[in-house]
Write a protein that holds these residues in place. Structure first.
Motif, PDB file in Angstrom:
ATOM      1  N   VAL A 147      -3.321 -16.541 -57.434  1.00  0.00           N
ATOM      2  CA  VAL A 147      -2.547 -15.871 -58.709  1.00  0.00           C
ATOM      3  C   VAL A 147      -1.037 -16.292 -58.512  1.00  0.00           C
ATOM      4  O   VAL A 147      -0.452 -15.426 -57.392  1.00  0.00           O
ATOM      5  CB  VAL A 147      -2.963 -14.410 -59.101  1.00  0.00           C
ATOM      6  N   ASP A 149       1.875 -16.664 -61.030  1.00  0.00           N
ATOM      7  CA  ASP A 149       3.086 -16.015 -61.563  1.00  0.00           C
ATOM      8  C   ASP A 149       2.719 -15.764 -63.027  1.00  0.00           C
ATOM      9  O   ASP A 149       1.704 -16.055 -63.649  1.00  0.00           O
ATOM     10  CB  ASP A 149       4.217 -17.041 -61.601  1.00  0.00           C
ATOM     11  N   ALA A 150       3.374 -15.076 -63.838  1.00  0.00           N
ATOM     12  CA  ALA A 150       3.407 -14.676 -65.195  1.00  0.00           C
ATOM     13  C   ALA A 150       4.852 -14.480 -65.995  1.00  0.00           C
ATOM     14  O   ALA A 150       5.703 -14.212 -65.023  1.00  0.00           O
ATOM     15  CB  ALA A 150       2.380 -13.657 -65.525  1.00  0.00           C
ATOM     16  N   PRO A 164      -1.892  -9.405 -55.335  1.00  0.00           N
ATOM     17  CA  PRO A 164      -2.768  -9.198 -56.496  1.00  0.00           C
ATOM     18  C   PRO A 164      -3.956  -8.292 -56.152  1.00  0.00           C
ATOM     19  O   PRO A 164      -4.504  -8.329 -54.983  1.00  0.00           O
ATOM     20  CB  PRO A 164      -3.453 -10.683 -57.016  1.00  0.00           C
ATOM     21  N   GLU A 168      -6.330  -8.046 -60.891  1.00  0.00           N
ATOM     22  CA  GLU A 168      -5.520  -9.128 -61.000  1.00  0.00           C
ATOM     23  C   GLU A 168      -6.027 -10.425 -60.801  1.00  0.00           C
ATOM     24  O   GLU A 168      -5.680 -11.620 -61.420  1.00  0.00           O
ATOM     25  CB  GLU A 168      -4.048  -8.989 -60.056  1.00  0.00           C
ATOM     26  N   ASN A 171      -8.137 -11.460 -63.909  1.00  0.00           N
ATOM     27  CA  ASN A 171      -7.436 -11.887 -64.815  1.00  0.00           C
ATOM     28  C   ASN A 171      -6.349 -12.883 -64.837  1.00  0.00           C
ATOM     29  O   ASN A 171      -5.749 -13.318 -65.489  1.00  0.00           O
ATOM     30  CB  ASN A 171      -6.511 -10.648 -65.775  1.00  0.00           C
ATOM     31  N   GLN A 173      -3.548 -12.844 -63.253  1.00  0.00           N
ATOM     32  CA  GLN A 173      -1.953 -12.473 -63.560  1.00  0.00           C
ATOM     33  C   GLN A 173      -1.568 -11.367 -62.345  1.00  0.00           C
ATOM     34  O   GLN A 173      -2.308 -10.833 -61.739  1.00  0.00           O
ATOM     35  CB  GLN A 173      -1.914 -11.506 -65.013  1.00  0.00           C
ATOM     36  N   SER A 176      -2.012  -6.182 -64.026  1.00  0.00           N
ATOM     37  CA  SER A 176      -2.874  -6.338 -64.999  1.00  0.00           C
ATOM     38  C   SER A 176      -3.479  -4.765 -65.110  1.00  0.00           C
ATOM     39  O   SER A 176      -3.363  -4.012 -64.222  1.00  0.00           O
ATOM     40  CB  SER A 176      -4.389  -7.294 -64.761  1.00  0.00           C
ATOM     41  N   LEU A 180      -0.201  -3.386 -65.351  1.00  0.00           N
ATOM     42  CA  LEU A 180       0.664  -3.932 -66.446  1.00  0.00           C
ATOM     43  C   LEU A 180       1.304  -3.156 -67.439  1.00  0.00           C
ATOM     44  O   LEU A 180       2.337  -3.056 -68.042  1.00  0.00           O
ATOM     45  CB  LEU A 180      -0.236  -5.013 -67.217  1.00  0.00           C
ATOM     46  N   ALA A 195       7.319  -9.181 -71.241  1.00  0.00           N
ATOM     47  CA  ALA A 195       6.758 -10.732 -71.376  1.00  0.00           C
ATOM     48  C   ALA A 195       7.810 -11.761 -71.495  1.00  0.00           C
ATOM     49  O   ALA A 195       7.709 -12.787 -70.893  1.00  0.00           O
ATOM     50  CB  ALA A 195       5.740 -10.763 -72.556  1.00  0.00           C
ATOM     51  N   GLN A 200       7.264 -12.434 -63.414  1.00  0.00           N
ATOM     52  CA  GLN A 200       6.350 -11.571 -62.588  1.00  0.00           C
ATOM     53  C   GLN A 200       5.582 -12.530 -61.583  1.00  0.00           C
ATOM     54  O   GLN A 200       4.937 -13.484 -61.831  1.00  0.00           O
ATOM     55  CB  GLN A 200       5.438 -10.786 -63.433  1.00  0.00           C
ATOM     56  N   THR A 201       5.559 -12.018 -60.333  1.00  0.00           N
ATOM     57  CA  THR A 201       4.959 -12.944 -59.053  1.00  0.00           C
ATOM     58  C   THR A 201       4.669 -11.720 -58.250  1.00  0.00           C
ATOM     59  O   THR A 201       4.950 -10.420 -58.105  1.00  0.00           O
ATOM     60  CB  THR A 201       5.773 -13.630 -58.758  1.00  0.00           C
TER      61      THR A 201
END
Length: 302
Positions: A147, A149-150, A164, A168, A171, A173, A176, A180, A195, A200-201
Motif C-alpha cells: 500500500v 499512497d493516497a 497499513p 488498509e 482496500n 489505502q 481505511s 479514514l 482527499a 496520505q502514506t
C-alpha cells in the motif's frame, strides 16, 4: 442326466453332491446281464430322488478336492509380422539423453534492495517497483502486496502513519474504514479536505506478520523510502501519527521539528496514532493541539 462316473468327477471338483434318478440305469452300476442286453425298463412310480449308493458316496466323500493347475497362456505366433514389431520398438525406444536439448539454467541474480537504491529513485513508479522487490525477497512464496499512497501528491500536508492494517491492505489505502473517517473529521476541524488537501502514506508499505521485529536493514530501507517519497511532494508540513514513525525522524518526546528533505526543510509535527485515538477518545484534546500546530504551519507566511 449324469452318469455315476460324471457324478464322481463333479463331486471331486467340489461342486456339491449330485442326485441320480431311479429312472436312469447306469451301465457301471447295473448287473452284467442288464448292461449287456438292452432291455426296456419299466418306469417306477415317481418317488423322491435318492442319492448315489453308499459305496459311491463313501468313495466320493473320501476323495480330496482336486487342485487345478493355473492356466497358462501363450501368445499367438501365427500371423505376427515380427518386422513390424521390431520397427515399432525402434520408434518407441528412449532417446539418448546426450541428444536432448539442454534447458538453460536460470542465471538471473537477485539484486538486494538497499537504502541507497531507494535514495537514488526519482519517480513514484521506481519507488513502488523497489518496495515490491523488497517484499518479494522477504516473502518469496507470497504475492508482493503493498500500500503506497493516497490523496494529492501536491497537497500542502503529508499525513504519515506507521503501517497499513488489515482493512488498509484489503482496500489498498493507507487509511481505511473508521481510521479514514476519523482522519477526515480531524482535517475538517482545521478547514482541510482529506482527499484534496492531504497526501496520505505510511512508513511501512506492507503489513508485518504477527508484529515481527524489523532488522536494521529493513528499518533503514523504510526510512530511505519515506524520505525519497517526500521529495516527490510539495508539502509544507508533516503530521506523524504515532511514536513508532515520529521517533525515526524526531527526538523522543519532541512535538515539532524541522526535517531536511532533499534541498528543503519541512516542519514535522508529532501526534497520536490512529489506533490509540480509536482506543482512547480522551486523547482528542492532545490531537486538537497538534492540529492547531499544523494549521499554524500551513497558514504562516515564510
Amino acid at each position: 442326466m449324469f452318469t455315476a462316473q460324471q457324478c464322481q468327477m463333479i463331486e471331486a471338483m467340489g461342486l456339491g453332491p449330485v442326485w441320480l434318478s431311479r429312472r436312469s440305469v447306469d451301465p457301471l452300476l447295473a448287473p452284467a446281464s442288464v448292461a449287456a442286453t438292452p432291455a426296456t425298463v419299466t418306469p417306477a412310480p415317481a418317488t423322491r430322488p435318492t442319492t448315489v449308493s453308499s459305496a459311491v458316496t463313501s468313495t466320493v466323500s473320501s476323495t480330496a478336492p482336486v487342485e487345478r493347475a493355473p492356466r497358462t497362456f501363450r501368445p499367438r505366433e501365427e500371423g505376427v509380422d515380427t518386422d513390424k514389431v521390431d520397427a515399432f520398438m525402434r520408434r518407441v525406444k528412449a532417446p539418448d539423453r546426450s541428444q536432448l536439448e539442454q534447458v538453460p539454467e536460470d542465471t538471473t541474480t537477485v539484486v538486494p534492495v538497499t537504502p541507497e537504491r531507494y535514495s537514488a529513485a526519482t519517480t513514484r513508479d521506481d519507488l513502488i517497483a523497489l518496495v515490491k522487490d523488497e517484499v518479494s525477497q522477504l516473502r518469496p512464496t507470497l504475492s508482493p502486496l503493498v500500500v503506497f499512497d493516497a490523496g494529492d501528491v501536491s497537497a500542502p500536508l503529508v499525513v504519515v502513519g506507521v503501517e497499513p492494517g488489515a482493512n488498509e491492505m484489503l482496500n489498498a489505502q493507507p487509511f481505511s474504514g473508521t481510521a479514514l473517517t476519523l482522519l477526515e473529521g480531524m482535517m475538517g476541524a482545521i478547514g482541510l479536505d482529506a482527499a484534496q488537501d492531504t497526501y496520505q502514506t505510511t512508513r511501512l508499505k506492507y503489513r508485518r506478520h504477527h508484529n515481527e521485529v524489523l532488522d536494521a536493514k529493513r528499518e533503514a530501507c523504510a526510512d530511505a523510502l519515506l524520505l525519497a517519497q517526500l521529495e516527490l511532494t510539495q508539502a509544507k508540513a508533516l503530521l506523524f501519527l504515532g511514536d513508532d514513525v515520529a521517533n525515526r525522524f524526531m527526538e523522543a518526546g519532541e512535538k515539532e521539528a524541522e526535517l531536511t528533505v532533499g534541498n528543503r526543510t519541512i516542519t514535522a509535527i508529532r501526534s497520536h496514532s490512529m489506533t490509540d485515538l480509536l482506543r482512547s477518545p480522551l486523547l482528542k484534546a492532545d490531537v486538537w493541539a497538534d492540529l492547531l500546530r499544523v494549521k499554524h504551519v500551513l497558514t504562516r507566511v515564510d
